[in-house]
Design an enzyme around this catalytic site. Structure first.
Site, PDB file in Angstrom:
ATOM      1  CD  GLU A  79      -2.836  -1.289   0.139  1.00  0.00           C
ATOM      2  OE1 GLU A  79      -2.888  -0.350  -0.685  1.00  0.00           O
ATOM      3  OE2 GLU A  79      -3.547  -2.313   0.052  1.00  0.00           O
ATOM      4  CB  CYS A 142      -5.983  -1.896   6.511  1.00  0.00           C
ATOM      5  SG  CYS A 142      -6.151  -3.550   7.210  1.00  0.00           S
ATOM      6  CG  HIS A 166      -4.390  -4.740   2.541  1.00  0.00           C
ATOM      7  ND1 HIS A 166      -4.784  -3.481   2.132  1.00  0.00           N
ATOM      8  CD2 HIS A 166      -5.158  -5.035   3.633  1.00  0.00           C
ATOM      9  CE1 HIS A 166      -5.747  -3.035   2.942  1.00  0.00           C
ATOM     10  NE2 HIS A 166      -5.984  -3.956   3.861  1.00  0.00           N
TER      11      HIS A 166
END
Ligand code: PCA
Length: 223
Positions: A79, A142, A166
Site C-alpha cells: 500500500e 487498515c 495487505h
C-alpha cells in the site's frame, strides 16, 4: 532501535487474521541486525488511534511495517497511501459503521508510505512471491492504521520509515469459506497464500527497508 511490526485481530465474524499470526510469529526475531517488536491492533475506530500511539511510544522504532487482511486479494499488496477518510464496508469490532468521516478533522488529506515499495516489490517477485503495488488501502481500519501512523510520526517529529502491507486469506480461511454455503464465496475466485510464504514476504519487506536509505538513524537528541 527496533522494527515495529503490527497486525490486526480477526474481524467481520472471522476467527483468524494472517496479519496477527505473522506479527506473533516474528515478535522478538532479529532481521538484518534489528529487533522486531510486534503489536496486534483492535479492529476498532474508537480504539485504533490510541493503540497506534501506544505502540509507537513503547517501541520507538526506526521502521514500522503494518499488516492487515484483504479478504479476496490474490497476492501481497504493497500500500502506497493512507487517506483521511473512514467509510466502512462493514461494522468494526465495536459495532461502529462509519461513513464519510475524517480520521483527523482538519488533518492532511493523505500520508504516503515511506517504505521503498518499488524495491520491496522487486525483491518479492525475485523471491518467487506474487506481489503488487497498490494505490488504495481502502477506507476501513487498515487505511486508518496507515494514515494514523503517518500522522502520529509527524506529530512526534519521528523519522521512522512506515508503510502497510495487505495480505490474502490463509488457506484455512479460504477452505472454511468454501465449506460454508452461507459465505457466498465463488469457488472460481477464492485465493489464499500459505503462512510460510507470507512470513517470508514480510521478512523480505523488513530486510529491504532496513537496507535502504529511507530508514535514516534518528538524531542523537531524540534517541
Ligand atoms: N483488514 C481490514 C481491517 C483489519 C484487517 O486485517 C482492512 O483491510 O481494513
Amino acid at each position: 532501535m527496533s522494527v515495529l511490526l503490527t497486525g490486526f485481530e480477526p474481524f467481520d465474524g472471522g476467527t483468524m487474521n494472517p496479519s496477527q499470526e505473522i506479527a506473533r510469529a516474528l515478535d522478538g526475531r532479529e532481521i538484518a541486525g534489528t529487533n522486531v517488536r510486534s503489536r496486534v491492533y483492535p479492529v476498532s475506530h474508537a480504539r485504533i488511534a490510541d493503540a497506534v500511539r501506544a505502540a509507537l511510544d513503547e517501541t520507538r522504532p526506526r521502521l514500522v511495517v503494518s499488516l492487515g487482511l484483504a479478504g479476496g486479494e490474490q497476492m501481497i499488496r504493497l500500500e502506497r497511501v493512507g487517506v483521511n477518510l473512514a467509510d466502512f464496508p462493514a461494522a468494526d469490532n465495536d459495532g461502529a459503521l462509519l461513513k464519510d468521516t475524517k480520521l483527523i478533522p482538519g488533518g492532511l488529506d493523505a500520508f504516503a508510505s515511506t517504505l521503498p515499495m518499488r524495491e520491496i516489490h522487486g525483491a518479492l517477485l525475485r523471491a518467487g512471491i506474487p506481489a503488487r503495488l497498490s494505490n488504495t488501502a481502502g477506507t476501513y481500519l487498515c487505511n486508518a492504521c496507515l494514515y494514523l501512523t503517518g500522522a502520529v510520526l509527524k506529530e512526534r517529529r519521528g523519522d521512522a520509515a512506515f508503510g502497510f502491507i495487505h495480505l490474502p486469506y490463509l488457506p484455512e480461511q479460504a477452505a472454511a469459506l468454501l465449506a460454508d454455503p452461507k459465505s457466498g464465496r465463488d469457488p472460481d475466485n477464492c485465493p489464499s497464500m500459505s503462512l510460510e510464504m507470507m512470513i517470508r514476504a514480510v521478512e523480505t519487506a523488513i530486510a529491504v527497508s532496513l537496507q535502504s536509505n529511507v530508514s535514516r538513524p534518528r538524531a542523537a537528541s531524540r534517541s
